[in-house]
Scaffold this motif. Structure first.
Motif, PDB file in Angstrom:
ATOM      1  N   THR A   1      52.890  -2.367  22.712  1.00  0.00           N
ATOM      2  CA  THR A   1      53.767  -3.517  22.488  1.00  0.00           C
ATOM      3  C   THR A   1      55.083  -3.368  23.240  1.00  0.00           C
ATOM      4  OG1 THR A   1      52.799  -3.839  20.290  1.00  0.00           O
ATOM      5  CG2 THR A   1      54.904  -4.913  20.727  1.00  0.00           C
ATOM      6  N   LEU A   2      55.646  -2.160  23.221  1.00  0.00           N
ATOM      7  CA  LEU A   2      56.917  -1.909  23.901  1.00  0.00           C
ATOM      8  C   LEU A   2      56.747  -1.659  25.393  1.00  0.00           C
ATOM      9  CD1 LEU A   2      58.691   0.447  21.319  1.00  0.00           C
ATOM     10  CD2 LEU A   2      59.371  -1.888  21.918  1.00  0.00           C
ATOM     11  N   ASP A   3      55.517  -1.425  25.826  1.00  0.00           N
ATOM     12  CA  ASP A   3      55.204  -1.058  27.211  1.00  0.00           C
ATOM     13  C   ASP A   3      55.967   0.207  27.612  1.00  0.00           C
ATOM     14  OD1 ASP A   3      53.973  -1.182  29.691  1.00  0.00           O
ATOM     15  OD2 ASP A   3      55.459  -2.555  30.549  1.00  0.00           O
ATOM     16  N   ILE A   4      55.742   1.265  26.835  1.00  0.00           N
ATOM     17  CA  ILE A   4      56.388   2.551  27.075  1.00  0.00           C
ATOM     18  C   ILE A   4      55.330   3.642  27.203  1.00  0.00           C
ATOM     19  CG2 ILE A   4      58.481   1.892  25.837  1.00  0.00           C
ATOM     20  CD1 ILE A   4      57.450   3.554  23.447  1.00  0.00           C
ATOM     21  N   ALA A   5      55.760   4.811  27.642  1.00  0.00           N
ATOM     22  CA  ALA A   5      54.871   5.964  27.728  1.00  0.00           C
ATOM     23  C   ALA A   5      54.792   6.667  26.371  1.00  0.00           C
ATOM     24  CB  ALA A   5      55.369   6.938  28.794  1.00  0.00           C
ATOM     25  N   VAL A   6      53.780   7.509  26.223  1.00  0.00           N
ATOM     26  CA  VAL A   6      53.635   8.387  25.064  1.00  0.00           C
ATOM     27  C   VAL A   6      53.522   9.817  25.581  1.00  0.00           C
ATOM     28  CG1 VAL A   6      52.195   9.048  23.094  1.00  0.00           C
ATOM     29  CG2 VAL A   6      52.482   6.623  23.679  1.00  0.00           C
ATOM     30  N   ILE A   7      54.370  10.689  25.097  1.00  0.00           N
ATOM     31  CA  ILE A   7      54.287  12.115  25.431  1.00  0.00           C
ATOM     32  C   ILE A   7      53.678  12.829  24.239  1.00  0.00           C
ATOM     33  CG2 ILE A   7      55.555  14.203  26.047  1.00  0.00           C
ATOM     34  CD1 ILE A   7      57.694  12.423  27.303  1.00  0.00           C
ATOM     35  N   GLU A   8      52.500  13.399  24.457  1.00  0.00           N
ATOM     36  CA  GLU A   8      51.753  14.074  23.395  1.00  0.00           C
ATOM     37  C   GLU A   8      51.866  15.583  23.603  1.00  0.00           C
ATOM     38  OE1 GLU A   8      47.336  13.854  21.321  1.00  0.00           O
ATOM     39  OE2 GLU A   8      47.572  13.134  23.377  1.00  0.00           O
ATOM     40  N   ASP A   9      52.629  16.225  22.738  1.00  0.00           N
ATOM     41  CA  ASP A   9      52.858  17.669  22.825  1.00  0.00           C
ATOM     42  C   ASP A   9      51.794  18.374  21.991  1.00  0.00           C
ATOM     43  OD1 ASP A   9      53.775  20.267  22.801  1.00  0.00           O
ATOM     44  OD2 ASP A   9      55.876  19.722  22.541  1.00  0.00           O
ATOM     45  N   SER A  10      50.898  19.083  22.665  1.00  0.00           N
ATOM     46  CA  SER A  10      49.738  19.686  21.994  1.00  0.00           C
ATOM     47  C   SER A  10      49.706  21.195  22.165  1.00  0.00           C
ATOM     48  CB  SER A  10      48.451  19.053  22.516  1.00  0.00           C
ATOM     49  OG  SER A  10      48.359  17.702  22.144  1.00  0.00           O
ATOM     50  N   ALA A  11      50.858  21.830  22.074  1.00  0.00           N
ATOM     51  CA  ALA A  11      50.936  23.276  22.294  1.00  0.00           C
ATOM     52  C   ALA A  11      50.124  24.070  21.283  1.00  0.00           C
ATOM     53  CB  ALA A  11      52.404  23.713  22.254  1.00  0.00           C
ATOM     54  N   TYR A  12      49.891  23.507  20.090  1.00  0.00           N
ATOM     55  CA  TYR A  12      49.225  24.257  19.016  1.00  0.00           C
ATOM     56  C   TYR A  12      47.811  23.751  18.742  1.00  0.00           C
ATOM     57  CZ  TYR A  12      54.059  25.627  18.384  1.00  0.00           C
ATOM     58  OH  TYR A  12      55.322  26.100  18.607  1.00  0.00           O
ATOM     59  N   GLN A  13      47.278  22.919  19.618  1.00  0.00           N
ATOM     60  CA  GLN A  13      46.021  22.237  19.365  1.00  0.00           C
ATOM     61  C   GLN A  13      44.873  23.198  19.054  1.00  0.00           C
ATOM     62  OE1 GLN A  13      43.046  21.919  21.464  1.00  0.00           O
ATOM     63  NE2 GLN A  13      42.180  20.574  19.891  1.00  0.00           N
ATOM     64  N   SER A  14      44.869  24.391  19.657  1.00  0.00           N
ATOM     65  CA  SER A  14      43.768  25.342  19.470  1.00  0.00           C
ATOM     66  C   SER A  14      43.886  26.173  18.201  1.00  0.00           C
ATOM     67  CB  SER A  14      43.689  26.287  20.677  1.00  0.00           C
ATOM     68  OG  SER A  14      43.362  25.582  21.851  1.00  0.00           O
ATOM     69  N   LEU A  15      44.950  25.969  17.422  1.00  0.00           N
ATOM     70  CA  LEU A  15      45.213  26.834  16.274  1.00  0.00           C
ATOM     71  C   LEU A  15      44.982  26.110  14.954  1.00  0.00           C
ATOM     72  CD1 LEU A  15      48.409  28.739  17.486  1.00  0.00           C
ATOM     73  CD2 LEU A  15      46.012  29.434  17.656  1.00  0.00           C
ATOM     74  N   ARG A  16      43.872  25.404  14.836  1.00  0.00           N
ATOM     75  CA  ARG A  16      43.513  24.742  13.577  1.00  0.00           C
ATOM     76  C   ARG A  16      42.746  25.711  12.693  1.00  0.00           C
ATOM     77  NH1 ARG A  16      42.927  20.109  10.876  1.00  0.00           N
ATOM     78  NH2 ARG A  16      43.924  18.849  12.492  1.00  0.00           N
ATOM     79  N   PHE A  17      43.201  25.849  11.430  1.00  0.00           N
ATOM     80  CA  PHE A  17      42.536  26.718  10.459  1.00  0.00           C
ATOM     81  C   PHE A  17      41.642  25.930   9.511  1.00  0.00           C
ATOM     82  CE2 PHE A  17      47.038  28.722  10.405  1.00  0.00           C
ATOM     83  CZ  PHE A  17      46.873  29.214  11.680  1.00  0.00           C
ATOM     84  N   ASP A  18      42.114  24.767   9.078  1.00  0.00           N
ATOM     85  CA  ASP A  18      41.440  23.985   8.050  1.00  0.00           C
ATOM     86  C   ASP A  18      41.239  22.550   8.530  1.00  0.00           C
ATOM     87  OD1 ASP A  18      41.817  26.208   6.314  1.00  0.00           O
ATOM     88  OD2 ASP A  18      43.794  25.453   5.746  1.00  0.00           O
ATOM     89  N   GLY A  19      40.314  21.858   7.878  1.00  0.00           N
ATOM     90  CA  GLY A  19      40.155  20.434   8.120  1.00  0.00           C
ATOM     91  C   GLY A  19      39.426  20.123   9.410  1.00  0.00           C
ATOM     92  N   ASP A  20      39.120  18.864   9.576  1.00  0.00           N
ATOM     93  CA  ASP A  20      38.391  18.412  10.763  1.00  0.00           C
ATOM     94  C   ASP A  20      39.370  18.108  11.895  1.00  0.00           C
ATOM     95  OD1 ASP A  20      35.929  18.520   9.442  1.00  0.00           O
ATOM     96  OD2 ASP A  20      36.212  16.506   8.602  1.00  0.00           O
ATOM     97  N   PRO A  21      39.005  18.469  13.139  1.00  0.00           N
ATOM     98  CA  PRO A  21      39.876  18.137  14.275  1.00  0.00           C
ATOM     99  C   PRO A  21      40.070  16.629  14.399  1.00  0.00           C
ATOM    100  CG  PRO A  21      38.164  19.714  14.906  1.00  0.00           C
ATOM    101  CD  PRO A  21      37.800  19.215  13.542  1.00  0.00           C
ATOM    102  N   ILE A  22      41.257  16.255  14.831  1.00  0.00           N
ATOM    103  CA  ILE A  22      41.582  14.849  15.078  1.00  0.00           C
ATOM    104  C   ILE A  22      41.693  14.657  16.591  1.00  0.00           C
ATOM    105  CG2 ILE A  22      43.233  12.995  14.619  1.00  0.00           C
ATOM    106  CD1 ILE A  22      44.154  14.635  12.188  1.00  0.00           C
ATOM    107  N   PRO A  23      41.079  13.628  17.144  1.00  0.00           N
ATOM    108  CA  PRO A  23      41.147  13.443  18.601  1.00  0.00           C
ATOM    109  C   PRO A  23      42.591  13.313  19.079  1.00  0.00           C
ATOM    110  CG  PRO A  23      39.497  11.982  17.648  1.00  0.00           C
ATOM    111  CD  PRO A  23      40.255  12.583  16.498  1.00  0.00           C
ATOM    112  N   PRO A  24      42.899  13.887  20.220  1.00  0.00           N
ATOM    113  CA  PRO A  24      44.230  13.664  20.801  1.00  0.00           C
ATOM    114  C   PRO A  24      44.484  12.180  21.016  1.00  0.00           C
ATOM    115  CG  PRO A  24      43.048  15.387  21.983  1.00  0.00           C
ATOM    116  CD  PRO A  24      42.058  14.753  21.071  1.00  0.00           C
ATOM    117  N   MET A  25      45.758  11.807  21.040  1.00  0.00           N
ATOM    118  CA  MET A  25      46.094  10.410  21.310  1.00  0.00           C
ATOM    119  C   MET A  25      45.553   9.966  22.654  1.00  0.00           C
ATOM    120  SD  MET A  25      49.841   9.578  19.690  1.00  0.00           S
ATOM    121  CE  MET A  25      50.719  10.975  20.386  1.00  0.00           C
ATOM    122  N   LEU A  26      45.544  10.870  23.644  1.00  0.00           N
ATOM    123  CA  LEU A  26      45.010  10.505  24.949  1.00  0.00           C
ATOM    124  C   LEU A  26      43.526  10.162  24.849  1.00  0.00           C
ATOM    125  CD1 LEU A  26      45.307  10.088  27.942  1.00  0.00           C
ATOM    126  CD2 LEU A  26      45.151  12.563  28.295  1.00  0.00           C
TER     127      LEU A  26
END
Length: 403
Positions: free
Chosen positions: A198-223
């Motif tokens: 809606t705003l026609d802006i960029a999204v910066i997705e910081d995923s430095a910890y993406q590989s360190l999930r202990f619990d729960g189901d993975p959620i797809p990255p915003m990309l």
């Protein structure tokens, strides 16, 4: 000579990192520190890196390892990242990847690319202190990103216009965020994408910890979610920032940006002007180690850090007085503590250092407006279970003293 009169105005926005100063406490053996959100060096894959460096400096490869190289990054490493991104639901090519000197350089480049003075960046409240440090140099205003709220895009745009610019991007640390340890659920990620469209802006997705999930189901990255909407990464506005610092080794300073080719091509020009390219030797070593041990190594990290997370949550429940609350992260390295409203985290730190030999990071540093005085960040990645229990016992005692 009065250097202050020569410095650019942006220097007024650049302050010493409170965390970097606290890291100096790690050299004091009598301090129990939960301040540094850094990986445990005892877990580094040292032997794999020794073998990788030896191989990179062999007669067959040393010329390439020690020579200038392309700004985009070492080709085989970019290919490995392409495969990893595909596994996350992000089909892309080598041309969608730029290697950076850690994800911190990625944030700096993206701020430099998009922010003019008085533009607005939408960020979490609190947010990653390193992101504030990277963006501050480009003199933006900050507004609170509310992924689950009912604030309208029109209100964001009007506020930015009143401040003399426009909204340029939304920044979010999506998985086990630094500093809160919280994760954005799928609905929140979709809401951010809707707002950005809606705003026609960029999204910066910081995923430095993406590989360190202990619990729960993975959620797809915003990309990945945006590609599912639009069909191709080159039609997307999300820029994914990844890093090997929290998984393999931070000292080699290797991260990456994954995004649409038109953005990557402009970032390559920025890389050429800044440092030509990231260390080829380091990239070759990371590529070798990632291909040989990444899967098993990150599984071991998750096992160890999960035990420490569990120990901290158990110790907090046992030792914290009434009125103290904390997050329950599904992964990463951090727990976020909220103190009673009238208690100051910085004052608590001073008292804890003096009386309990205990260190942590006051939460105020993570707020763009310096609010959040009654919060603090605890990092459990460096302490064993016994230290964690003793540290939380000391923290509880320090809180009771001030209360």
């Amino acid at each position: 000579m009065n250097w202050q009169e020569i410095f650019a105005t942006r220097m007024d926005r650049m302050q010493a990192s409170e965390i970097r100063e606290l890291l100096k406490l790690l050299d004091q053996p009598d301090i129990i520190s939960f301040a540094g959100g850094i990986p445990d060096p005892a877990l580094f894959p040292v032997q794999a890196f020794q073998e990788a460096m030896t191989d990179a400096l062999s007669p067959a490869q040393s010329s390439a390892a020690l020579q200038y190289s392309v700004s985009e990054g070492f080709g085989p490493l970019r290919d490995w990242i392409v495969d990893e991104m595909a596994a996350l639901g992000v089909p892309c090519t080598r041309d969608n990847i730029l290697i950076t000197s850690g994800s911190q350089q990625a944030l700096d480049y993206l701020g430099k690319l998009m922010l003019s003075p008085n533009d607005t960046a939408l960020i979490g409240w609190p947010t990653y202190l390193g992101a504030l440090g990277a963006f501050n140099a480009y003199e933006p205003h900050y507004d609170r990103l509310i992924p689950r709220g009912n604030r309208s895009a029109e209100d964001y745009a009007k506020t930015a216009k009143d401040n003399g610019g426009r909204v340029k991007f939304a920044y979010a640390s999506v998985d086990f965020a630094n500093p809160t340890g919280e994760t954005l659920d799928r609905a929140a990620r979709e809401n951010i994408l809707d707002l950005a469209d809606t705003l026609d802006i960029a999204v910066i997705e910081d995923s430095a910890y993406q590989s360190l999930r202990f619990d729960g189901d993975p959620i797809p990255p915003m990309l990945a979610l945006e590609i599912a909407r639009k069909g191709s990464i080159n039609e997307c506005r999300t820029l994914y920032c990844g890093s090997f610092s929290k998984t393999l080794a931070p000292g080699l300073r290797v991260g990456w940006i994954c995004g649409a080719e038109p953005v990557i091509s402009r970032l390559v020009l920025m890389k050429q002007a800044a440092d030509l390219h990231s260390s080829t030797l380091n990239q070759m070593a990371i590529n070798s180690v990632a291909r040989s041990v990444f899967t098993d190594h990150t599984a071991n990290l998750r096992r160890v850090y999960r035990l420490r997370r569990d120990a901290m949550l158990t110790a907090l429940k046992e030792h914290m007085p009434d009125g103290v609350e904390w997050t329950k992260p599904e992964g990463g390295m951090f727990v976020w503590v909220t103190l009673p409203k009238d208690m100051d985290g910085a004052a608590l730190l001073r008292h804890a250092l003096e009386t309990q030999k205990l260190a942590f990071v006051p939460g105020q540093a993570f707020f763009a407006d310096r609010s959040g005085a009654n919060t603090l960040r605890l990092a459990y990645s460096l302490a064993d279970e016994a230290q964690i229990n003793e540290g939380m016992k000391r923290l509880g005692a320090a809180i009771r003293d001030l209360a």
